[in-house]
Write a protein that holds these residues in place. Structure first.
Motif, PDB file in Angstrom:
ATOM      1  N   PHE A  31       4.137  -2.872   5.520  1.00  0.00           N
ATOM      2  CA  PHE A  31       4.792  -1.821   4.738  1.00  0.00           C
ATOM      3  C   PHE A  31       4.484  -0.442   5.326  1.00  0.00           C
ATOM      4  O   PHE A  31       5.340   0.441   5.355  1.00  0.00           O
ATOM      5  N   THR A  32       3.259  -0.285   5.828  1.00  0.00           N
ATOM      6  CA  THR A  32       2.839   1.008   6.380  1.00  0.00           C
ATOM      7  C   THR A  32       3.696   1.402   7.580  1.00  0.00           C
ATOM      8  O   THR A  32       4.228   2.511   7.654  1.00  0.00           O
ATOM      9  N   SER A  33       3.833   0.491   8.540  1.00  0.00           N
ATOM     10  CA  SER A  33       4.598   0.805   9.749  1.00  0.00           C
ATOM     11  C   SER A  33       6.099   0.902   9.476  1.00  0.00           C
ATOM     12  O   SER A  33       6.832   1.537  10.239  1.00  0.00           O
ATOM     13  N   ALA A  34       6.542   0.283   8.380  1.00  0.00           N
ATOM     14  CA  ALA A  34       7.980   0.306   8.043  1.00  0.00           C
ATOM     15  C   ALA A  34       8.371   1.537   7.221  1.00  0.00           C
ATOM     16  O   ALA A  34       9.557   1.764   6.972  1.00  0.00           O
ATOM     17  N   ARG A  35       7.389   2.326   6.798  1.00  0.00           N
ATOM     18  CA  ARG A  35       7.683   3.499   5.968  1.00  0.00           C
ATOM     19  C   ARG A  35       8.612   4.464   6.709  1.00  0.00           C
ATOM     20  O   ARG A  35       8.416   4.765   7.882  1.00  0.00           O
ATOM     21  N   LYS A  36       9.628   4.956   6.007  1.00  0.00           N
ATOM     22  CA  LYS A  36      10.552   5.940   6.565  1.00  0.00           C
ATOM     23  C   LYS A  36      10.169   7.341   6.092  1.00  0.00           C
ATOM     24  O   LYS A  36       9.400   7.492   5.143  1.00  0.00           O
ATOM     25  N   TYR A  37      10.733   8.332   6.748  1.00  0.00           N
ATOM     26  CA  TYR A  37      10.488   9.730   6.380  1.00  0.00           C
ATOM     27  C   TYR A  37      11.820  10.416   6.095  1.00  0.00           C
ATOM     28  O   TYR A  37      12.816  10.164   6.783  1.00  0.00           O
TER      29      TYR A  37
END
Length: 289
Positions: free
Chosen positions: A201-207
Motif C-alpha cells: 500500500f505504501t509504494s502504491a500511494r498516489k499524490y
C-alpha cells in the motif's frame, strides 16, 4: 461396493455443503491475500477478487481453496457477475470481506475534485457497492457476515491524507448503521481498523498533482509528514497479523462489531475518545503536521 461408493459420495456432498464460502476484495496482495490464504487453510472456499486476478490455490490439507476472480469494486455489473458465479457454483455465500482500497496524499487545498472522488470511490463507494450486491443473498439465506477494512485513520485524522481518513471514517460509520439495519435478517457486521501495516500500500500511494509542485506552500511539510507516515508503515505490523484478526472474525459464530489489531492502536483509539479534541490534534500535529 455400491454401498461404499454411495457413502463416500454422500460424505463428499455434505462436506461441500458445510464448506464456508467467502468473497474478499483487494485480495491480490497484502492484508487481503494473507486473509484469503489463511481462510483457505482453515477449509474455506475463498473467492479472491481483484482487478488483476491471480492464481488458484489449494489448501495444504482439507477442502479449502482460493479461487481468483477479476472484479473492480467500482463496477457494479462486475460485482453482480461474480456474486452470481459464486451462487451458481456453491448455492451459498457465508461472508463478504471488503478490503479493496487505495491512498492519495497531498494537502486538502492541493487536491482536485477529481482526485478527491478517486480516493472515496474505491475506499467507500466500492465497499458499499460490494455489500449491496451481497445483502439480498444474505437476507434470503437468513444469515451472512459483512466485514470491512477501515483504518485507525478513521479515528485519528491524518494531515495531508485527509481524504483517506475521511473515507475510512465514512466506512466505519456506515458499517455501524448497517449493523443496526440488517440485524433482523441474521446478518452480522464487523469493521477492522488496522494501524500502520507493512504492505505494498505504501509504494502504491498516489499524490495529488498540485502537491508535487515545489510552488505549493504545503510542499515541504507534506513531504515530511507523508515520509514519516511511510516510515511508520514499513516498520509496522505484518499483514498476516491483521489478516488473522480478519479471518478469526469470519470464522466466529458471533463477530465483534469493531476490531483494532495491535495493543498500541487500541490504546490510541481509546485515548482519542477520552482526550479533549484540542489535545488530540496537537499530538497528531507534532507527529505529522
Amino acid at each position: 461396493m455400491n454401498l461404499i461408493i454411495s457413502i463416500f459420495a454422500a460424505k463428499s456432498f455434505f462436506n461441500l455443503m458445510e464448506t464456508k464460502v467467502v468473497l474478499i476484495t483487494g485480495a491480490s496482495a497484502g492484508i487481503g491475500l494473507s486473509a484469503a490464504t489463511q481462510l483457505m487453510e482453515r477449509g474455506v472456499r475463498v473467492y479472491a477478487a481483484s482487478r488483476r486476478g491471480g492464481n488458484s490455490q489449494k489448501a495444504s490439507s482439507g477442502v479449502g481453496e482460493l479461487i481468483p476472480v477479476k472484479m473492480d469494486v467500482n463496477q457494479p455489473e462486475e460485482i453482480a457477475s461474480v456474486v452470481a458465479q459464486i451462487l451458481k457454483e456453491n448455492n451459498r455465500l457465508d461472508a463478504v470481506i471488503c478490503n479493496a482500497g487505495n491512498g492519495i496524499a497531498g494537502s486538502i487545498e492541493d487536491t482536485s475534485n477529481e482526485e478527491m472522488r478517486y480516493q472515496l470511490e474505491t475506499n467507500f463507494f466500492g465497499a458499499v457497492n460490494t455489500i449491496n450486491a451481497c445483502l439480498p443473498v444474505f437476507r434470503s439465506q437468513g444469515y451472512g457476515k459483512v466485514i470491512a477494512t477501515s483504518s485507525v485513520a478513521a479515528v485519528v485524522p491524518i494531515p495531508f491524507q485527509a481524504f483517506y481518513s475521511a473515507g475510512k471514517a465514512a466506512l466505519s460509520i456506515f458499517m455501524q448503521a448497517l449493523a443496526i439495519e440488517v440485524k433482523p435478517f441474521g446478518i452480522q457486521c464487523c469493521t477492522i481498523l488496522p494501524g500502520d501495516t507493512k504492505t505494498d500500500f505504501t509504494s502504491a500511494r498516489k499524490y495529488a498533482e498540485k502537491s508535487q509542485s515545489t510552488d505549493s506552500v504545503y510542499y515541504q511539510t507534506m513531504k515530511k509528514s507523508v515520509g514519516r507516515m511511510e516510515k511508520d508503515e514499513q516498520n509496522g505490523m505484518e499483514a498476516r497479523i491483521v489478516a488473522k484478526q480478519m479471518a478469526d472474525q469470519a470464522m466466529r459464530k458471533s463477530m465483534k462489531v469493531t476490531v483494532v489489531p495491535g495493543f498500541q492502536y487500541k490504546v490510541i483509539c481509546w485515548l482519542f475518545k477520552i482526550l479533549p479534541t484540542r489535545i488530540s490534534l496537537w499530538v497528531v500535529g507534532l507527529l505529522y503536521g
